[in-house]
Enzyme design. Structure first.
Site: not given
Length: 234
Positions: A87, A153, A157
């Site tokens: 996470n 970002y 991901k």
């Protein structure tokens, strides 16, 4: 079950830990870089369930050496990990034309390379039937709406999403299941910092509970899947 979760000191990671310790049926190692926040997590967990088994460990998945962590797992988890929840991550909200190369490096290290390192270091402790859950983002989900300021970002991901699909095949013979939750927004410190004027319809504790529940049961139904978890596209 023996569970490890990274990025456990705040946001959905913090809330997932709280959910996982409530029953008292699991041992949880909570990893994060902030010792102060981990101490707060431990205090809250002990207040909710004094009998819980929670090991808060200050650890940087990108830069720290894994030897001590491996030894800790051998001693306190009997050398077995049932669930690994990846996470940890960071977010930079900045227009592409203003992004520095170091911004991309930071995103890739925190949101991708760190997860590569921990999986490579710990998969040997994972028996058949165990579950790796990567926490991705709708920003990196193919076909989703994209947002100005999130190119670094979202790209980091997207790399994690593809890694998930590859590892499901790589670990098929070991019967380790690997899935990814592409999260939409949840009202966390990271979201508030990146988007001060945005109010998410999903609270952090709600998303944390979803992550915990999926980690415990999702591998019974899915493997190698990148699953969107969002009420919209953010």
């Amino acid at each position: 079950m023996n569970i490890i979760i990274t990025g456990a000191s705040s946001g959905v990671g913090f809330e997932a830990v709280i959910e996982l310790i409530l029953s008292g049926e699991h041992k949880v190692i909570a990893l994060a870089r902030s010792q102060d926040k981990l101490e707060r997590l431990a205090e809250i967990a002990a207040g909710l369930n004094p009998d819980c088994t929670l090991y808060p460990i200050t650890f940087d998945i990108v830069h720290d050496d894994y030897n001590d962590l491996q030894q800790f797992i051998t001693t306190n988890f009997d050398g077995k990990i049932d669930i690994l929840i990846n996470n940890a991550g960071v977010l930079i909200n900045k227009p592409f034309t203003e992004l520095l190369e170091t911004d991309f490096v930071e995103m890739l290290q925190s949101n991708f390379i760190g997860h590569v390192r921990i999986i490579q270091s710990l998969y040997r402790f994972m028996p058949a039937g165990s579950h790796i859950v990567n926490i991705g983002s709708m920003g990196g989900f193919h076909g989703s709406a994209k947002f100005t300021g999130l190119s670094a970002y979202s790209a980091s991901k997207a790399a994690l999403h593809t890694l998930t699909e590859c590892l499901a095949q790589e670990f098929a013979e070991k019967e380790i299941k690997v899935n990814c939750l592409a999260l939409g927004s949840a009202q966390t410190e990271m979201l508030e910092k990146a988007f001060p004027d945005y109010q998410s319809p999903v609270m952090a504790f709600e998303m944390g509970k979803y992550i915990a529940d999926f980690a415990l049961t999702g591998h019974k139904f899915f493997n190698g899947k990148v699953l969107p978890v969002a009420t919209g596209t953010l």
